[in-house]
Design a protein around this motif. Sequence first.
Motif, PDB file in Angstrom:
ATOM      1  N   ARG A 148       0.844  -1.206   0.000  1.00  0.00           N
ATOM      2  CA  ARG A 148       0.000   0.000   0.000  1.00  0.00           C
ATOM      3  C   ARG A 148       0.879   1.257   0.000  1.00  0.00           C
ATOM      4  O   ARG A 148       0.640   2.191  -0.760  1.00  0.00           O
ATOM      5  CB  ARG A 148      -0.891  -0.069   1.249  1.00  0.00           C
ATOM      6  N   ILE A 191       1.495   4.147  -3.269  1.00  0.00           N
ATOM      7  CA  ILE A 191       1.403   5.617  -3.238  1.00  0.00           C
ATOM      8  C   ILE A 191       2.606   6.226  -3.969  1.00  0.00           C
ATOM      9  O   ILE A 191       2.458   7.130  -4.800  1.00  0.00           O
ATOM     10  CB  ILE A 191       1.373   6.116  -1.768  1.00  0.00           C
ATOM     11  N   GLN A 192       3.791   5.703  -3.654  1.00  0.00           N
ATOM     12  CA  GLN A 192       4.999   6.226  -4.301  1.00  0.00           C
ATOM     13  C   GLN A 192       4.999   5.897  -5.794  1.00  0.00           C
ATOM     14  O   GLN A 192       5.347   6.724  -6.629  1.00  0.00           O
ATOM     15  CB  GLN A 192       6.259   5.626  -3.642  1.00  0.00           C
ATOM     16  N   ALA A 234       2.644   5.526  -7.801  1.00  0.00           N
ATOM     17  CA  ALA A 234       1.698   6.344  -8.578  1.00  0.00           C
ATOM     18  C   ALA A 234       2.361   7.608  -9.106  1.00  0.00           C
ATOM     19  O   ALA A 234       1.901   8.202 -10.084  1.00  0.00           O
ATOM     20  CB  ALA A 234       0.496   6.712  -7.711  1.00  0.00           C
ATOM     21  N   ALA A 235       3.458   8.028  -8.443  1.00  0.00           N
ATOM     22  CA  ALA A 235       4.098   9.284  -8.819  1.00  0.00           C
ATOM     23  C   ALA A 235       5.371   9.070  -9.641  1.00  0.00           C
ATOM     24  O   ALA A 235       6.050  10.019 -10.015  1.00  0.00           O
ATOM     25  CB  ALA A 235       4.420  10.079  -7.563  1.00  0.00           C
ATOM     26  N   ILE A 263      -5.051   2.320  -9.708  1.00  0.00           N
ATOM     27  CA  ILE A 263      -6.067   1.939  -8.734  1.00  0.00           C
ATOM     28  C   ILE A 263      -5.451   1.792  -7.338  1.00  0.00           C
ATOM     29  O   ILE A 263      -6.028   2.181  -6.353  1.00  0.00           O
ATOM     30  CB  ILE A 263      -6.764   0.633  -9.175  1.00  0.00           C
ATOM     31  N   GLY A 264      -4.250   1.247  -7.260  1.00  0.00           N
ATOM     32  CA  GLY A 264      -3.590   1.135  -5.957  1.00  0.00           C
ATOM     33  C   GLY A 264      -2.900  -0.210  -5.788  1.00  0.00           C
ATOM     34  O   GLY A 264      -1.832  -0.448  -6.338  1.00  0.00           O
ATOM     35  N   ASP A 313      -7.320  -3.128  -3.419  1.00  0.00           N
ATOM     36  CA  ASP A 313      -8.373  -2.378  -4.104  1.00  0.00           C
ATOM     37  C   ASP A 313      -9.101  -3.196  -5.154  1.00  0.00           C
ATOM     38  O   ASP A 313     -10.234  -2.899  -5.505  1.00  0.00           O
ATOM     39  CB  ASP A 313      -7.770  -1.138  -4.772  1.00  0.00           C
ATOM     40  N   ILE A 335      -7.848   4.203 -12.690  1.00  0.00           N
ATOM     41  CA  ILE A 335      -9.045   4.954 -12.367  1.00  0.00           C
ATOM     42  C   ILE A 335      -8.637   6.423 -12.553  1.00  0.00           C
ATOM     43  O   ILE A 335      -7.663   6.692 -13.265  1.00  0.00           O
ATOM     44  CB  ILE A 335      -9.591   4.565 -10.959  1.00  0.00           C
ATOM     45  N   TYR A 336      -9.357   7.342 -11.997  1.00  0.00           N
ATOM     46  CA  TYR A 336      -8.983   8.745 -12.185  1.00  0.00           C
ATOM     47  C   TYR A 336      -9.138   9.489 -10.881  1.00  0.00           C
ATOM     48  O   TYR A 336      -9.737   9.008  -9.926  1.00  0.00           O
ATOM     49  CB  TYR A 336      -9.850   9.388 -13.275  1.00  0.00           C
ATOM     50  N   LYS A 337      -8.561  10.677 -10.818  1.00  0.00           N
ATOM     51  CA  LYS A 337      -8.850  11.575  -9.703  1.00  0.00           C
ATOM     52  C   LYS A 337      -9.138  12.967 -10.268  1.00  0.00           C
ATOM     53  O   LYS A 337      -8.709  13.303 -11.369  1.00  0.00           O
ATOM     54  CB  LYS A 337      -7.715  11.605  -8.676  1.00  0.00           C
TER      55      LYS A 337
END
Lengths: 426, 426
Positions: free
Chosen positions: B11, B15-16, B18-19, B113-114, B194, B398-400
């Motif tokens: 998890r 997060i990392q 994703a960037a 998504i994660g 997720d 997915i999107y934000k």
Amino acid sequence: MDIIQAAKQARAAAIQLAAIDGATKNQALQAISEALLENVERIKAANAIDLKNSEEQGLEAPLMKRLKFAEEKLQDVVDGIKSLIGLEEPVGKVQMQTELDEGLILTRIACPIGVIGVIFESRPDALVQISTLGLKSGNAVLLKGGSEAKETNRILFEIIREASVKAGIPEGWIVLLESREDVNQILGMDQYIDLLIPRGSNAFVSYIMKNTNIPVMGHADGICHVYVDKTADIELAVEVVTDSKTQSVAVCNALETLLVHKDIASAFLPKLKKSLEAKGVAIRGCERTQKLIEVQAATEEDWKTEYLDYILSIKIVDDLEEAINHINTYGSGHTDCIVTDNQESAEKFMMLVDSGNVFHNVSTRFSDGFRYGFGAEVGISTSKLHARGPVGLEGLLIYKYRLCGHGQVVNDYATRKKSFTHKRLI
Amino acid sequence: MDIIQAAKQARAAAIQLAAIDGATKNQALQAISEALLENVERIKAANAIDLKNSEEQGLEAPLMKRLKFAEEKLQDVVDGIKSLIGLEEPVGKVQMQTELDEGLILTRIACPIGVIGVIFESRPDALVQISTLGLKSGNAVLLKGGSEAKETNRILFEIIREASVKAGIPEGWIVLLESREDVNQILGMDQYIDLLIPRGSNAFVSYIMKNTNIPVMGHADGICHVYVDKTADIELAVEVVTDSKTQSVAVCNALETLLVHKDIASAFLPKLKKSLEAKGVAIRGCERTQKLIEVQAATEEDWKTEYLDYILSIKIVDDLEEAINHINTYGSGHTDCIVTDNQESAEKFMMLVDSGNVFHNVSTRFSDGFRYGFGAEVGISTSKLHARGPVGLEGLLIYKYRLCGHGQVVNDYATRKKSFTHKRLI
């Protein structure tokens, strides 16, 4: 008619409804809005019975307020229908088109999901909103309202059903279920229902999610944060935090926990306290916060709490990373905002915070389908599949692939007699 | 490390990840493909142990075949990685942008998504495929392989982990779980995972779907149909049906039930029978079919069966509507085709058949991510939310919503001091 029978009929109607053209659906929506206005007195009379019964049964004041369906709310739902009519036809929209080979064309088009089950508590306006959204997007709807709104729901349902079917929408596309036992039956109907939308309290939505195999679109929590960075404009931060907390408190996009960079806390917090106390907000702070302003103590439990009330918890953090970690640990993935003049920090925050809505220098209260310009809102999703954040009509659609050719077989490609071109057309 | 600890680490890594920029992810993919080729002998040795153990335990032949991971399969996965590297960077892509008001810009961007949990049976190539798809799309992956492939999975995992982390991907982004008990623990980990992707038999996928609250992407069945309409070109119909049934039989997009219009049946079926029997297909027919060609009887059970074998059931129908109803009743929403020269019938069929893939005059075997030009495939989804039909990288995203402003508050809009422009920019 029993519930299985009704669901089967909804399933059959959904297939037909998927093929109904936009003009017919808009005419039906127009007919519904006219019928609602024509029947205002009947609706009010039915609602009066529900209100009287609920009062006798001692329904709580906020629920009584939600139950009341007077002219004003009727006008709101009629305005909502008008804006729905104005929206572009969503079904059949081409999302992509590829030539796989000469004369072999793949097209992805938007189509309805099928049968949407909606379970809602007291608000009768939800019945109108969700059934018209369903109609515009070509979905059949199976509605289960709260027993306290029984009479109001029944008349609203009858008006919508009659007006829409007269306008050419297939009979059976809308179903109203009334008894409490129906809920548990609905939860087991994964054969007939494609998507469940529960509308109501947190506990209610969580219960639904835990007790069904049907996909659920709903938000379980809105623990929203604002992080005031060390380079924030203090006046701006006070305004954004005050609006996020107080513009409306009992809503999922209201601020619950404020994070403040340690270097700006002493200059910022006293000003914020003044602004919030003028609005009647009770503040709870971490140890470091308590050294700067006089507030109650916040505990670990506060970081996990959605107050939905005039209460704010505050935590001072060492840096941006700690703020991001706090949000990703305690947040609910709803809406989180950074206030900063540093563009790099803003980018980092919006990239690393794992929420559906990530904001820079604006109030968390903007997180809403109407404000986003979606015209209509199904709800705000904190799930991470299908639809995230405020969900408009798009959330009630999926797509299908159409492949058209003239006798092509895979064997020719497997044996390399032919080869794919994969030329993107749209 | 225990499984909860590993999931927490995944998890955090997600997060990392994703960037992480596209170039770094592509370098990591390149490093993985090189490391796989460099370690071919070690992989083969590990696979030999698995094969030996499984043979001793009497693993069935088809599973033995799926377990075998020789040079050819390695080359396939390496080719797959190469095509992944060539795909456009999916994360951060702007999906829409709206000016809500002057200086208040809403942007919807694609994001991972994660944490994706993947549970797969014997095939070790699935491990490589899904973990590299996860990496390209910025997702952390938690893998649970079959015990029969334990040694092969372990070495593949080690190679991927080492090469990717050395190339700058955050430690912990990939986790391998090995024991059978882990499966049930995974199913309960909705706090950390997720999305679950089960890969394996029908029964296996259904079991997963029934026993978890985590969203599942997987197909439960592929009962595909071809409907030969009364105006079909008979030669073309024979070719399309033969390819759909026989080009490969143990796959989800193979034809299982053929529907034939009564007016064309006597001219068509004898020719079809000849073509199918030449390929060794056993035919089961409805009563009317049995009057035209000599075949075994089909029962109600046949319409519900995914043979995955050289067997075809045939039903003669009165018209297009009966064909559509049959498919919507007995089908699995996977892939269904109409063979007709009548454009109107084709349109009606493709509109009313409620399947992810609806075809006109082409083999059902085209229903596949590679043939659709998606470059890589997560699987074929028969669910109706999030992703339907062949799922490429897009299914792992997915999107934000990002909203950027300079201190805007909702109160100004609620009090009509300001109003929204809702100008679509992208």
